[in-house]
Write an enzyme that holds these catalytic residues in place. Sequence first.
Site, PDB file in Angstrom:
ATOM      1  N   SER A  49      10.965   4.837  52.276  1.00  0.00           N
ATOM      2  CA  SER A  49       9.883   5.664  52.808  1.00  0.00           C
ATOM      3  C   SER A  49       9.935   6.994  52.092  1.00  0.00           C
ATOM      4  O   SER A  49      10.968   7.345  51.502  1.00  0.00           O
ATOM      5  CB  SER A  49      10.094   5.876  54.307  1.00  0.00           C
ATOM      6  OG  SER A  49       9.315   6.955  54.769  1.00  0.00           O
ATOM      7  N   TYR A 100      15.367   8.305  61.387  1.00  0.00           N
ATOM      8  CA  TYR A 100      14.645   7.406  60.470  1.00  0.00           C
ATOM      9  C   TYR A 100      14.888   7.841  59.028  1.00  0.00           C
ATOM     10  O   TYR A 100      15.222   7.027  58.162  1.00  0.00           O
ATOM     11  CB  TYR A 100      13.153   7.451  60.810  1.00  0.00           C
ATOM     12  CG  TYR A 100      12.279   6.629  59.897  1.00  0.00           C
ATOM     13  CD1 TYR A 100      12.264   5.237  59.986  1.00  0.00           C
ATOM     14  CD2 TYR A 100      11.441   7.236  58.954  1.00  0.00           C
ATOM     15  CE1 TYR A 100      11.448   4.478  59.154  1.00  0.00           C
ATOM     16  CE2 TYR A 100      10.621   6.490  58.128  1.00  0.00           C
ATOM     17  CZ  TYR A 100      10.628   5.113  58.232  1.00  0.00           C
ATOM     18  OH  TYR A 100       9.807   4.363  57.408  1.00  0.00           O
TER      19      TYR A 100
END
Length: 221
Positions: A141, A154
């Site tokens: 990501s 995350y």
Amino acid sequence: MQNFQGKVIWITGASSGIGAELAKQCAEAGAVIVLSGRNQINLEQVRQKLPHPESHLIVPLDLAHSNNFKELAASVVGQVKRIDILINNGGISQRGTAFETDEIVDRRIMEVNYFGNIALTKAVLPYMRKQGAGHIVVLSSIAGKFGFFLRSAYSASKHALHGFYESLMLEEEGNCARIMLQAVMKGKKEVLIGNKEIKAVTLKRFLPGLFWKIIRKQSAT
Ligand SMILES: NC(=O)c1ccc[n+]([C@@H]2O[C@H](COP(=O)([O-])OP(=O)(O)OC[C@H]3O[C@@H](n4cnc5c(N)ncnc54)[C@H](OP(=O)(O)O)[C@@H]3O)[C@@H](O)[C@H]2O)c1
């Protein structure tokens, strides 16, 4: 895409989102898909929409419980003979400040996004070594490149994946593993996929002062 003809592609998180779309596109390109995730009903729905549904496998797994991954890998190879590409796509995210996020949540995100992910890779790697070939694809990501509002755990889990897979790539280059779909075929080591946020990675690298000034002005989402 003709390079995917007949290839066995194991996709985690295939029950929805990007994983389901990857399964569709790879199957349309002639690949045999191993669909993994927890939700067997969704996995079956995805499989039924693929060309030749009977030629694709469903292998339910929970990335938070990796103790049976070696058996699952052996079972996949037993059924479809090889694993050409593993796409580590399954994962979970977060919306919450680090201050208010409970450690249980931090650990859960690391368990699913990092430990489960690498455990499956470790289970598959011996077969790729034996085959003398194989590709491992990892969904990171932009938050794996720099931290961002509300994404502490995350972001940490995606950063950890970079460290692991960059090391693995160096170690295994002589044996087999390399890292993302079309980039797999082009031999690229890393691909950034996204819109203008991608430029932030270059900015952070070459102009870190300006990067942090701009990123602080972004709104949390
Ligand atoms: N969407 C984006 O804009 C974006 C951006 C950057 C990176 N990514 C990354 O791309 C990947 C896929 O994202 P997405 O947007 O497609 O997410 P999604 O629609 O929420 O799908 C996530 C998938 O992960 C699986 N999963 C979640 N927890 C799991 C567990 N404990 N064990 C096994 N599977 C589990 C889910 O399947 P089950 O519920 O069936 O288990 C689901 O199929 C993720 O790694 C994400 O971090 C996405």
